[in-house]
Design a protein around this motif. Structure first.
Motif, PDB file in Angstrom:
ATOM      1  N   ASP A 293       9.362  -7.300  11.194  1.00  0.00           N
ATOM      2  CA  ASP A 293       8.525  -6.346  11.934  1.00  0.00           C
ATOM      3  C   ASP A 293       7.730  -5.434  10.997  1.00  0.00           C
ATOM      4  OD1 ASP A 293       9.788  -7.531  14.047  1.00  0.00           O
ATOM      5  OD2 ASP A 293      10.517  -5.687  14.938  1.00  0.00           O
ATOM      6  N   GLY A 294       8.354  -4.986   9.906  1.00  0.00           N
ATOM      7  CA  GLY A 294       7.704  -4.066   8.987  1.00  0.00           C
ATOM      8  C   GLY A 294       6.611  -4.685   8.148  1.00  0.00           C
ATOM      9  N   LEU A 295       6.497  -6.018   8.185  1.00  0.00           N
ATOM     10  CA  LEU A 295       5.471  -6.696   7.399  1.00  0.00           C
ATOM     11  C   LEU A 295       4.247  -7.071   8.228  1.00  0.00           C
ATOM     12  CD1 LEU A 295       7.786  -9.003   5.273  1.00  0.00           C
ATOM     13  CD2 LEU A 295       6.540  -6.971   4.496  1.00  0.00           C
ATOM     14  N   LEU A 296       4.238  -6.637   9.488  1.00  0.00           N
ATOM     15  CA  LEU A 296       3.133  -6.974  10.384  1.00  0.00           C
ATOM     16  C   LEU A 296       2.199  -5.786  10.576  1.00  0.00           C
ATOM     17  CD1 LEU A 296       5.199  -8.924  13.039  1.00  0.00           C
ATOM     18  CD2 LEU A 296       3.812  -9.876  11.180  1.00  0.00           C
ATOM     19  N   VAL A 297       0.933  -6.072  10.869  1.00  0.00           N
ATOM     20  CA  VAL A 297      -0.083  -5.041  11.042  1.00  0.00           C
ATOM     21  C   VAL A 297       0.354  -4.003  12.066  1.00  0.00           C
ATOM     22  CG1 VAL A 297      -2.437  -4.614  11.866  1.00  0.00           C
ATOM     23  CG2 VAL A 297      -1.981  -6.501  10.284  1.00  0.00           C
ATOM     24  N   SER A 298       0.998  -4.438  13.136  1.00  0.00           N
ATOM     25  CA  SER A 298       1.373  -3.502  14.194  1.00  0.00           C
ATOM     26  C   SER A 298       2.304  -2.414  13.686  1.00  0.00           C
ATOM     27  CB  SER A 298       2.026  -4.241  15.369  1.00  0.00           C
ATOM     28  OG  SER A 298       3.106  -5.017  14.936  1.00  0.00           O
ATOM     29  N   SER A 299       3.059  -2.690  12.625  1.00  0.00           N
ATOM     30  CA  SER A 299       3.959  -1.675  12.097  1.00  0.00           C
ATOM     31  C   SER A 299       3.202  -0.550  11.413  1.00  0.00           C
ATOM     32  CB  SER A 299       4.966  -2.296  11.117  1.00  0.00           C
ATOM     33  OG  SER A 299       4.306  -2.741   9.950  1.00  0.00           O
ATOM     34  N   GLU A 300       1.998  -0.842  10.918  1.00  0.00           N
ATOM     35  CA  GLU A 300       1.215   0.171  10.209  1.00  0.00           C
ATOM     36  C   GLU A 300       0.126   0.799  11.079  1.00  0.00           C
ATOM     37  OE1 GLU A 300      -0.342  -1.301   6.566  1.00  0.00           O
ATOM     38  OE2 GLU A 300       1.616  -1.378   5.600  1.00  0.00           O
ATOM     39  N   SER A 301      -0.304   0.080  12.093  1.00  0.00           N
ATOM     40  CA  SER A 301      -1.471   0.540  12.846  1.00  0.00           C
ATOM     41  C   SER A 301      -1.117   1.307  14.112  1.00  0.00           C
ATOM     42  CB  SER A 301      -2.347  -0.653  13.213  1.00  0.00           C
ATOM     43  OG  SER A 301      -1.644  -1.508  14.104  1.00  0.00           O
TER      44      SER A 301
ATOM     45  N   GLY B 281       3.262  -8.453   3.209  1.00  0.00           N
ATOM     46  CA  GLY B 281       3.675  -9.687   3.867  1.00  0.00           C
ATOM     47  C   GLY B 281       2.911 -10.890   3.346  1.00  0.00           C
ATOM     48  N   ASN B 282       1.618 -10.704   3.123  1.00  0.00           N
ATOM     49  CA  ASN B 282       0.812 -11.801   2.579  1.00  0.00           C
ATOM     50  C   ASN B 282       1.251 -12.167   1.162  1.00  0.00           C
ATOM     51  OD1 ASN B 282      -0.999 -12.512   4.703  1.00  0.00           O
ATOM     52  ND2 ASN B 282      -2.043 -10.568   4.385  1.00  0.00           N
ATOM     53  N   ARG B 283       1.599 -11.181   0.366  1.00  0.00           N
ATOM     54  CA  ARG B 283       2.076 -11.461  -0.997  1.00  0.00           C
ATOM     55  C   ARG B 283       3.389 -12.232  -0.961  1.00  0.00           C
ATOM     56  NH1 ARG B 283      -0.304  -6.532  -1.622  1.00  0.00           N
ATOM     57  NH2 ARG B 283       1.607  -5.336  -1.330  1.00  0.00           N
ATOM     58  N   LEU B 284       4.308 -11.825  -0.086  1.00  0.00           N
ATOM     59  CA  LEU B 284       5.577 -12.547   0.041  1.00  0.00           C
ATOM     60  C   LEU B 284       5.347 -13.981   0.508  1.00  0.00           C
ATOM     61  CD1 LEU B 284       7.905  -9.866   1.683  1.00  0.00           C
ATOM     62  CD2 LEU B 284       8.136 -10.861  -0.607  1.00  0.00           C
ATOM     63  N   MET B 285       4.443 -14.148   1.474  1.00  0.00           N
ATOM     64  CA  MET B 285       4.148 -15.485   1.978  1.00  0.00           C
ATOM     65  C   MET B 285       3.528 -16.348   0.877  1.00  0.00           C
ATOM     66  SD  MET B 285       1.988 -16.826   5.344  1.00  0.00           S
ATOM     67  CE  MET B 285       1.375 -15.207   5.601  1.00  0.00           C
ATOM     68  N   ALA B 286       2.619 -15.793   0.117  1.00  0.00           N
ATOM     69  CA  ALA B 286       1.989 -16.544  -0.970  1.00  0.00           C
ATOM     70  C   ALA B 286       3.024 -16.991  -1.995  1.00  0.00           C
ATOM     71  CB  ALA B 286       0.904 -15.693  -1.636  1.00  0.00           C
ATOM     72  N   ALA B 287       3.980 -16.128  -2.298  1.00  0.00           N
ATOM     73  CA  ALA B 287       5.029 -16.492  -3.252  1.00  0.00           C
ATOM     74  C   ALA B 287       5.883 -17.635  -2.704  1.00  0.00           C
ATOM     75  CB  ALA B 287       5.898 -15.274  -3.569  1.00  0.00           C
TER      76      ALA B 287
END
Length: 132
Positions: A91-99, A111-117
């Protein structure tokens, strides 16, 4: 993935046709093809209501099966999402958590960095990222 529903105007036969076209173009050009299979993201899907998430996972499974049938390698992100959900981190890695909006299934930068790794690690295991 989850968008492969008739209500969205996208059906599996259409997706399958597009995948076949992509495969054909890659073969013609001599390019390798690798599919990254990211199911629709549903926060806490596994921990709160796994059955509601089933259609998304079924759609993702179709892509995986197609890849196996066609000899096209597939990087699966389902396990990565499940791992994040089990750790309570999804949940904390999604846009809704920040917006502050109700729900947005796109990842924030972390989240994108973790996914890329994760993708890079999987690509190495599949031999797609050769090291000199």
């Amino acid at each position: 993935s989850g968008a492969m529903t008739a209500s969205q105007g996208v059906t599996w036969p259409l997706v399958e046709q597009r995948l076949a076209t992509l495969k054909g173009v890659c073969e013609q050009q001599g390019w390798p093809l690798l599919i990254v299979n990211l199911p629709t993201v549903r926060p806490a899907a596994w921990t709160r209501d796994a059955e509601r998430y089933r259609p998304d996972l079924d759609d993702a499974a179709r892509v995986t099966e197609w890849g196996a049938e066609q000899g096209v390698p597939v990087v699966e992100l389902k396990d990565w999402l499940h791992e994040l959900a089990q750790q309570g981190r999804l949940d904390g890695l999604l846009v809704s958590s920040e917006s502050g909006i109700d729900f947005d299934d796109h990842f924030v930068g972390a989240g994108n960095r973790l996914m890329a790794a994760w993708i890079a690690r999987e690509m190495l295991q599949l031999g797609f990222l050769g090291l000199p």
